[in-house]
Design an enzyme around this catalytic site. Structure first.
Site, short mmCIF file in Angstrom:
data_model
loop_
_atom_site.label_atom_id
_atom_site.label_comp_id
_atom_site.label_asym_id
_atom_site.label_seq_id
_atom_site.Cartn_x
_atom_site.Cartn_y
_atom_site.Cartn_z
N GLU A 154 0.82 -1.21 0.00
CA GLU A 154 0.00 0.00 0.00
C GLU A 154 0.85 1.27 0.00
O GLU A 154 0.49 2.26 -0.63
CB GLU A 154 -0.89 0.02 1.26
CG GLU A 154 -1.88 -1.12 1.36
CD GLU A 154 -2.91 -1.05 0.27
OE1 GLU A 154 -3.69 -0.09 0.24
OE2 GLU A 154 -2.93 -1.95 -0.58
N ASP B 208 -7.46 7.26 -9.19
CA ASP B 208 -8.07 5.99 -9.55
C ASP B 208 -9.59 6.06 -9.58
O ASP B 208 -10.28 5.05 -9.53
CB ASP B 208 -7.64 4.89 -8.58
CG ASP B 208 -8.08 5.18 -7.16
OD1 ASP B 208 -8.60 6.29 -6.91
OD2 ASP B 208 -7.91 4.31 -6.29
N THR C 96 -7.92 8.83 -1.04
CA THR C 96 -7.52 7.59 -0.41
C THR C 96 -6.72 7.96 0.83
O THR C 96 -5.84 8.81 0.75
CB THR C 96 -6.66 6.73 -1.35
OG1 THR C 96 -7.44 6.35 -2.48
CG2 THR C 96 -6.15 5.49 -0.65
#
Length: 282
Positions: A67, A85, A90
């Site tokens: 990650e 994305d 995020t």
């Protein structure tokens, strides 16, 4: 530094009941030889799951390597960015996304345990952008406020809680039900983190369903290694269905490595690669 391959998950239906996050302890590296230990100790060691604090910390480090290109998963509470994305922001230790619902759930839970917190004012905006990549109502200060919130223990505990409720606990529960050991439970966890557990064809439950067409888990009389290879084959198929997840090295040069070595208990030392970077837990 954050890898450009960093995933985000598609949030789906939640498995299992909400459980409070257990404190994560530093992982142990010593293993006990069965021949030198009492039978009761050996039985206890065999029953260790990924929810053992030492194993859980190892799991967090391995996921963080994929990650965040770092084993320091505890440094990621404050992390937040839009990685392009189409899932909005995020953030945090598991990649909570403003566009997939789990960030909204997190901030709602955080507001329950700490009313009037610095992120509570963004709840209306988070509800509106859910399902989109929009930042409407979040910019320009949401990222700064997220990082500020992460300085407090309550928000870090809230992230732990939601990680466990939505991803970790369901993975361990299903793994134990299928009769797989620590490695298998980790393989499930990493899959739920990336794919969620919704009804789409690439979700965790449907990855498992695809694997069931090729092999049986130990709980149904199957061989554990054969089953986990079938599951990873199905996982790779799912990853390749989406461009953002098409680099399968977190399976090929990490999970497959552990499985080929027969390390079903995920014992240290561990060596693997993700996106070409080498990692070691001693």
């Amino acid at each position: 530094m954050f890898t450009p391959h960093r995933k985000t998950m598609a949030i789906g239906a939640v498995l299992g009941a909400a459980l409070l996050a257990a404190p994560v302890a530093a992982h142990a590296t010593a293993t006990q030889e069965p021949s030198a230990a009492p039978a009761t100790a050996v039985a206890s060691a065999a029953a260790v799951g990924l929810d053992d604090p030492a194993k859980k910390d190892i799991a967090m480090q391995i996921v963080s390597s994929a990650e965040n290109s770092s084993l320091d998963w505890k440094a990621q509470y404050k992390y937040i960015e839009d990685i392009g994305d189409e899932r909005g922001y995020t953030a945090g230790i598991i990649g909570f996304c403003s566009g997939t619902g789990d960030m909204l759930d997190l901030v709602e839970y955080y507001t329950e345990i700490k009313p009037g917190n610095i992120l509570a004012k963004y709840l209306p905006a988070l509800r509106k952008v859910d399902g989109t990549d929009s930042h409407a109502g979040l910019d320009p200060n949401f990222t700064k406020d997220w990082a500020k919130a992460a300085q407090g223990s309550e928000f870090r505990k809230a992230q732990d809680h939601e990680r466990d409720r939505v991803y970790f606990n369901p993975a361990v529960k299903q793994g134990k039900s299928d009769g797989v050991g620590v490695l298998g439970q980790f393989i499930y966890y990493d899959a739920i983190v990336m794919h969620g557990d919704g009804g789409d064809s690439t979700s965790f439950r449907n990855i498992r369903k695809r694997a069931l067409s090729k092999a049986k888990p130990p709980s149904q009389g199957g061989n554990q290694t054969t089953w986990l290879n079938a599951f990873l084959d199905a996982r790779v198929w799912a990853m390749k269905q989406e461009e953002a997840h098409s680099d399968t090295s977190r399976v090929d040069t990490a999970q497959r490595v552990f499985l080929k070595k027969g390390n079903l208990n995920l014992n240290t030392p561990l060596d693997w690669k993700v996106y070409g970077d080498s990692f070691h837990i001693g």
